[in-house]
Structure formats: structure tokens, C-alpha cells
Design a protein around this motif. Structure first.
Motif, PDB file in Angstrom:
ATOM      1  N   UNK A  96       0.861  -1.180   0.000  1.00 24.13           N
ATOM      2  CA  UNK A  96       0.000   0.000   0.000  1.00 24.13           C
ATOM      3  C   UNK A  96       0.898   1.231   0.000  1.00 24.13           C
ATOM      4  N   UNK A  97       0.671   2.113  -0.953  1.00 21.48           N
ATOM      5  CA  UNK A  97       1.407   3.374  -1.042  1.00 21.48           C
ATOM      6  C   UNK A  97       0.459   4.541  -0.833  1.00 21.48           C
ATOM      7  N   UNK A  98       0.993   5.617  -0.281  1.00 23.52           N
ATOM      8  CA  UNK A  98       0.277   6.879  -0.157  1.00 23.52           C
ATOM      9  C   UNK A  98       1.070   7.966  -0.877  1.00 23.52           C
ATOM     10  N   UNK A 166      -2.653   8.248 -11.997  1.00 19.46           N
ATOM     11  CA  UNK A 166      -3.738   8.770 -11.157  1.00 19.46           C
ATOM     12  C   UNK A 166      -3.184   9.462  -9.918  1.00 19.46           C
ATOM     13  N   UNK A 167      -2.085   8.928  -9.374  1.00 13.00           N
ATOM     14  CA  UNK A 167      -1.443   9.597  -8.235  1.00 13.00           C
ATOM     15  C   UNK A 167      -0.865  10.940  -8.678  1.00 13.00           C
ATOM     16  N   UNK A 168      -0.208  10.969  -9.816  1.00 11.22           N
ATOM     17  CA  UNK A 168       0.391  12.207 -10.316  1.00 11.22           C
ATOM     18  C   UNK A 168      -0.662  13.271 -10.583  1.00 11.22           C
ATOM     19  N   UNK A 170      -3.353  13.659  -8.956  1.00 12.36           N
ATOM     20  CA  UNK A 170      -4.053  14.018  -7.729  1.00 12.36           C
ATOM     21  C   UNK A 170      -5.420  13.392  -7.593  1.00 12.36           C
ATOM     22  N   UNK A 171      -5.710  12.380  -8.414  1.00 10.82           N
ATOM     23  CA  UNK A 171      -7.007  11.701  -8.348  1.00 10.82           C
ATOM     24  C   UNK A 171      -7.066  10.779  -7.142  1.00 10.82           C
ATOM     25  N   UNK A 172      -5.908  10.242  -6.742  1.00 10.66           N
ATOM     26  CA  UNK A 172      -5.830   9.283  -5.643  1.00 10.66           C
ATOM     27  C   UNK A 172      -4.965   9.819  -4.516  1.00 10.66           C
ATOM     28  N   UNK A 173      -5.278   9.345  -3.286  1.00  7.62           N
ATOM     29  CA  UNK A 173      -4.406   9.566  -2.135  1.00  7.62           C
ATOM     30  C   UNK A 173      -3.473   8.383  -1.915  1.00  7.62           C
ATOM     31  N   UNK A 174      -3.821   7.233  -2.479  1.00  7.70           N
ATOM     32  CA  UNK A 174      -2.999   6.049  -2.313  1.00  7.70           C
ATOM     33  C   UNK A 174      -3.577   4.888  -3.080  1.00  7.70           C
ATOM     34  N   UNK A 175      -2.848   3.770  -3.045  1.00  6.95           N
ATOM     35  CA  UNK A 175      -3.322   2.589  -3.765  1.00  6.95           C
ATOM     36  C   UNK A 175      -2.719   1.321  -3.181  1.00  6.95           C
ATOM     37  N   UNK A 176      -3.409   0.227  -3.432  1.00  2.00           N
ATOM     38  CA  UNK A 176      -2.929  -1.108  -3.080  1.00  2.00           C
ATOM     39  C   UNK A 176      -2.797  -1.913  -4.361  1.00  2.00           C
ATOM     40  N   UNK A 177      -1.604  -2.434  -4.615  1.00  2.80           N
ATOM     41  CA  UNK A 177      -1.344  -3.195  -5.834  1.00  2.80           C
ATOM     42  C   UNK A 177      -0.099  -4.036  -5.619  1.00  2.80           C
ATOM     43  N   UNK A 187       9.786   5.906  -7.909  1.00  8.03           N
ATOM     44  CA  UNK A 187      10.796   6.505  -8.777  1.00  8.03           C
ATOM     45  C   UNK A 187      10.291   7.796  -9.415  1.00  8.03           C
ATOM     46  N   UNK A 188       8.991   7.829  -9.713  1.00  8.75           N
ATOM     47  CA  UNK A 188       8.399   9.030 -10.309  1.00  8.75           C
ATOM     48  C   UNK A 188       8.132  10.120  -9.272  1.00  8.75           C
ATOM     49  N   UNK A 189       8.261   9.779  -7.997  1.00  9.09           N
ATOM     50  CA  UNK A 189       8.026  10.747  -6.931  1.00  9.09           C
ATOM     51  C   UNK A 189       6.567  11.028  -6.653  1.00  9.09           C
ATOM     52  N   UNK A 190       5.671  10.104  -7.049  1.00 10.15           N
ATOM     53  CA  UNK A 190       4.235  10.355  -6.885  1.00 10.15           C
ATOM     54  C   UNK A 190       3.620   9.539  -5.756  1.00 10.15           C
ATOM     55  N   UNK A 191       4.382   8.599  -5.172  1.00 12.69           N
ATOM     56  CA  UNK A 191       3.844   7.767  -4.099  1.00 12.69           C
ATOM     57  C   UNK A 191       4.992   7.164  -3.316  1.00 12.69           C
ATOM     58  N   UNK A 192       4.677   6.725  -2.105  1.00 12.08           N
ATOM     59  CA  UNK A 192       5.678   6.113  -1.240  1.00 12.08           C
ATOM     60  C   UNK A 192       5.037   4.946  -0.489  1.00 12.08           C
ATOM     61  N   UNK A 193       5.715   3.810  -0.480  1.00 14.21           N
ATOM     62  CA  UNK A 193       5.187   2.600   0.151  1.00 14.21           C
ATOM     63  C   UNK A 193       5.137   2.778   1.664  1.00 14.21           C
TER      64      UNK A 193
END
Length: 367
Positions: A96-98, A166-168, A170-177, A187-193
């Protein structure tokens, strides 16, 4: 007749994730051909595509979310289809990343509820399929922290390859995948585990080899050879010296199509919760209790009203076929009753007879 013409072709679907590796390795090493098979690997854009093509017969079998199979079996969100799980392909390896800002505050001790209050709205979090593993990990993770996933958060379905964008945006606050999508988003700087899936359920089942049950019932010898090829590939994958070669094959354009380093980033760490493909067969056995856990979660979240149906699980999880295939290729069988886990909220699974809580107490929704 040529040797190639004598091979039985199987159309196998997969989604671009690290844990499709056993299918790729079996094909690259020629394990399919050694067993009289020809794997035709077909990358799919989403889990919905996997479901639809399994149902229509366009795919003979597929790398699939554990919960996708049970969703099809129960007719949850699609027509009912009798399904079979031939083996488990991996344990662990999801997360899960936010967004970076929320992740930093979460690691500093701010609760999910406080983060939501700070935003002035429910958290918007994505998973990959309504009955799939990622939905269940996300729901469990939220509930264990007092957030009702259906009332206190907004959980949406997005194909894993689209989550970084979607993270970039601003559509999402986080995701599980699954990986490597967390590594790529980081790496893209849009989320952190912020949570490895093994924290939620240590050594949880994740992807399986799924097929329509008629294949297992009407062609058990063929299905058994398919299982053997993937068991041998899974054993090869668990050897650390083979990770770099496996990652190179996965990195090819017709598979994941991304750098080897990205694939390896969250695969080769050595702790006990790492992505595992075989572990001397302990990963691969289609444990009936794993299937029962998903049924329990569907009841917990109001998706299904049935009971703890042992017969249903025994029909889906092809234990006898698996055991015959494992013996044929020398993979050990786990000891009876050896599968026990303590989940992140302290509950035990399978739940013991002494009255300890079963997996997951339902949190109260905030009002």
C-alpha cells in the motif's frame, strides 16, 4: 509430425506484475515443452480482461488474483462460472502506497483518520478488482486502524498500470497493488510505500493459476502437466542466483516492459516477508483455509451472504490434482495443518477452537 506439432498449446493469460514470473520462466526455460506443452503467454490489460477471457474460453488458464477466482465462482459482479485453482503462484509481494506528503505524516505517527480529517474528506484509495486480493488487503489494513473501508474511505478500482498516473494527477491519495508498480511510482516521486502486504497477513496467498473447472475435471492429466511446469519454475525462481535472469526476462517489452532494476527493487530483500514463489512447496499448495478466508471477508463486507462452505472451497481448490503433480516432479507436500497465521489486528487464522477472534473484527463506521 514435427515435435512442435505434437505439443499441446495452452493459452495462458497474465497481468504485467512481478508475480507472473513462474509463467514466464517456465516458457523461457522450456519446462512447458519438456512436459509436452506449448505455453502461449498473453498479456492482459486488466483483471477484468482476465476474468472475461477465462469465462469465454479465450484463455485456458491464467495468472489471477486469488479473490478473482472466488468472485467468478460466486457470481459476484459477473455471471457465475465454476472455477478451479490449480496452485498458488506466490506469497507476499504486494503493498500500500500513499502520496509522499501523506506517507511522511503517516510514518511520523499521524493516524489515517487524522489524515482524512486534515484533508477534509475521506481518503481516496485504489485497488485492482472488486473481489481481488488488493481490495481485501486494503480493506483489512483500513479496518485494523479503525477506518471502515465502505463508509470512512472511498475505495475505487483502477488497473495497476494506471495508478501512477492517477497519483500524479491528484485523483488518488494512495493505492494497493503488486510490484513493480510501487517501485515505479516511487521513482516518479508520486507515491511512497507505507505498508507491505505481509504486515497485513504474513505469507498470505496472492496470485494463483486459475482455470475453468471443466479443464481440471475433463483433462486432469493435461492440467497436472501444467502444474508440474509451474512448480519447477517456481522452485527455480526461489534461488537467489536466478533472480537477475528472471528479472531480465520479465523486463522484456512483451512482459513488463520496464528496467530490470525497478523489478528487482522490492523483490530481492532477504527478510522473511519477501516475495516467495515456492519455499519447497509451502507456497504453492492450494490450502482450503486460504479459500475460506476470502469467503469470510466477502461476508464481512456484505458482498456475499453464504456460510463457511467447505464443499465449495474443496471444489475450487484442486488439492488432489496438485498433490499428484507435486509428487510427479518431486516437490514436497506441506505437513497437514501446517498453515497458521496471525494477522495485523492480532486475530489468528484459521481461528482456533478456543474462541479467539476470527480474522477481522468489523470496525464501526464514523458518523
Amino acid at each position: 509430425m514435427t515435435a512442435a506439432a505434437s505439443l499441446h498449446t495452452l493459452n495462458l493469460g497474465f497481468v504485467a506484475l512481478t508475480d507472473c514470473a513462474a509463467l514466464v520462466v517456465a516458457r523461457k526455460l522450456g519446462l512447458d515443452r519438456e512436459l509436452g506443452l506449448q505455453f502461449c503467454l498473453q498479456r492482459q490489460p486488466s483483471w477484468s480482461a482476465v476474468r472475461d477471457k477465462l469465462m469465454s474460453g479465450q484463455l485456458d488458464a491464467a495468472h489471477a488474483l486469488y479473490g478473482l477466482v472466488y468472485g467468478m465462482q460466486l457470481g459476484l459482479g459477473s455471471p457465475q462460472c465454476d472455477m478451479a485453482i490449480l496452485l498458488t503462484l506466490n506469497q507476499n509481494g504486494q503493498g500500500i502506497s500513499l502520496s509522499p506528503n501523506l506517507a511522511q505524516q503517516y510514518r511520523q505517527g499521524l493516524s489515517l483518520r487524522a489524515l482524512s480529517q486534515q484533508l477534509g474528506r475521506p481518503l481516496v484509495l485504489a485497488h485492482t478488482f472488486p473481489t481481488g486480493t488488493h481490495a481485501m488487503w486494503l480493506y483489512y489494513w483500513l479496518a485494523a486502524q479503525g477506518i471502515h473501508p465502505l463508509h470512512d474511505a472511498r475505495c475505487v478500482v483502477i488497473p495497476p498500470a494506471q495508478m501512477g498516473d492517477a497519483m500524479q494527477d491528484g485523483v488518488l491519495d494512495g493505492f494497493c497493488a503488486g510490484q513493480p508498480w510501487h517501485a515505479l511510482a516511487q521513482q516518479r516521486g508520486v507515491a511512497s510505500l507505507v505498508a507491505d502486504s505481509a504486515v497485513i497477513w504474513p505469507d498470505h496467498p496472492e496470485k494463483v493459476l486459475a482455470c475453468r473447472r471443466e479443464l481440471a475435471q475433463q483433462q486432469p492429466e493435461l492440467a497436472g502437466r501444467l502444474v508440474q511446469a509451474l512448480l519447477l519454475a517456481s522452485h527455480w525462481l526461489d534461488q537467489p542466483e536466478n533472480h537477475a535472469q528472471a528479472a531480465a526476462w520479465l523486463a522484456e517489452d512483451d512482459c513488463l516492459g520496464m528496467p530490470v532494476e525497478t523489478i528487482l527493487q522490492h523483490w530481492t530483500h532477504s527478510d522473511a516477508a519477501s516475495l516467495r514463489f515456492c519455499d519447497e512447496g509451502r507456497v504453492n499448495y492450494p490450502y482450503l483455509t486460504d479459500g475460506l478466508w476470502f469467503l469470510q471477508q466477502y461476508r464481512r463486507w456484505g458482498m456475499w451472504q453464504g456460510g463457511a462452505d467447505q464443499a465449495l472451497v474443496a471444489a475450487v481448490n484442486q488439492t488432489l490434482l496438485y498433490e499428484q503433480a507435486a509428487r510427479a516432479c518431486g516437490v514436497p507436500l506441506p505437513a497437514a495443518g501446517a498453515r497458521h497465521s496471525v494477522l495485523m489486528d492480532g486475530s489468528r487464522w484459521p481461528s482456533p477452537a478456543d474462541g479467539a477472534p476470527c480474522a477481522g473484527a468489523l470496525p464501526h463506521a464514523a458518523h
